[in-house]
Design a protein around this motif. Structure first.
Motif, short mmCIF file in Angstrom:
data_model
loop_
_atom_site.label_atom_id
_atom_site.label_comp_id
_atom_site.label_asym_id
_atom_site.label_seq_id
_atom_site.Cartn_x
_atom_site.Cartn_y
_atom_site.Cartn_z
N LYS A 30 0.83 -1.21 0.00
CA LYS A 30 0.00 0.00 0.00
C LYS A 30 0.86 1.26 0.00
O LYS A 30 1.78 1.40 0.81
N GLY A 31 0.58 2.15 -0.96
CA GLY A 31 1.32 3.39 -1.07
C GLY A 31 2.70 3.26 -1.69
O GLY A 31 3.48 4.19 -1.67
N THR A 44 -2.88 0.95 -6.17
CA THR A 44 -3.94 1.96 -6.23
C THR A 44 -5.14 1.64 -5.36
O THR A 44 -5.97 2.50 -5.11
N GLY A 45 -5.28 0.42 -4.90
CA GLY A 45 -6.42 0.10 -4.05
C GLY A 45 -6.63 -1.39 -3.89
O GLY A 45 -5.88 -2.21 -4.41
N LEU A 46 -7.70 -1.72 -3.18
CA LEU A 46 -8.08 -3.12 -2.97
C LEU A 46 -8.96 -3.61 -4.11
O LEU A 46 -9.71 -2.83 -4.70
N CYS A 47 -8.89 -4.88 -4.39
CA CYS A 47 -9.73 -5.50 -5.41
C CYS A 47 -10.59 -6.55 -4.71
O CYS A 47 -10.13 -7.64 -4.42
N HIS A 48 -11.81 -6.18 -4.40
CA HIS A 48 -12.69 -7.08 -3.67
C HIS A 48 -13.23 -8.15 -4.62
O HIS A 48 -13.43 -7.91 -5.80
N PRO A 49 -13.47 -9.36 -4.10
CA PRO A 49 -14.00 -10.42 -4.96
C PRO A 49 -15.41 -10.08 -5.43
O PRO A 49 -16.14 -9.35 -4.77
N ILE A 71 -5.22 -6.70 -5.04
CA ILE A 71 -5.10 -5.25 -5.16
C ILE A 71 -5.24 -4.83 -6.62
O ILE A 71 -5.14 -5.65 -7.52
N THR A 72 -5.47 -3.54 -6.80
CA THR A 72 -5.45 -2.96 -8.14
C THR A 72 -4.18 -2.11 -8.23
O THR A 72 -3.66 -1.65 -7.22
N THR A 73 -3.69 -1.96 -9.45
CA THR A 73 -2.45 -1.21 -9.65
C THR A 73 -2.54 -0.34 -10.89
O THR A 73 -3.43 -0.50 -11.72
N ARG A 74 -1.59 0.55 -11.00
CA ARG A 74 -1.41 1.37 -12.19
C ARG A 74 -0.04 1.04 -12.75
O ARG A 74 0.93 0.92 -12.00
N VAL A 75 0.04 0.87 -14.07
CA VAL A 75 1.33 0.59 -14.70
C VAL A 75 2.12 1.90 -14.78
O VAL A 75 1.68 2.85 -15.43
#
Length: 91
Positions: A30-31, A44-49, A71-75
């Motif tokens: 995170k961060g 970038t954040g959590l990815c909930h099911p 989690i979600t991410t940004r390339v």
């Protein structure tokens, strides 16, 4: 997840995730930015099911995935990655 559902091995494609990792607490990212192979990603954040886990994994699948969605991410920087590449924190 397999042990929670009292099943044998479950293929990573069932989880509907682009990248599946093991042995790492993703919340520790995170961060941060991190690298897998030649790709640099930013948390970038959590990815909930989603409810499709009930369909993919059967009864109890959605509940088993709660808290394990990833989690979600940004390339940040594109590149190549391969099966077995380590996740490394960027300094």
């Amino acid at each position: 997840m397999a042990s929670c559902l009292h099943r044998g091995a479950i293929g990573p494609e069932v989880f509907r995730r682009n990248i599946v990792v093991s042995g790492l607490n993703l919340l520790a990212l995170k961060g941060k930015t991190f690298q897998i192979g030649g790709v640099v990603l930013e948390y970038t954040g959590l990815c909930h099911p989603c409810s499709k886990m009930k369909i993919s994994l059967g009864p109890g699948g959605y509940n088993a995935m709660r808290g394990h969605g990833g989690i979600t991410t940004r390339v940040v920087e594109g590149g190549d990655m391969a099966l077995g590449d380590a996740v490394k924190a960027c300094l």
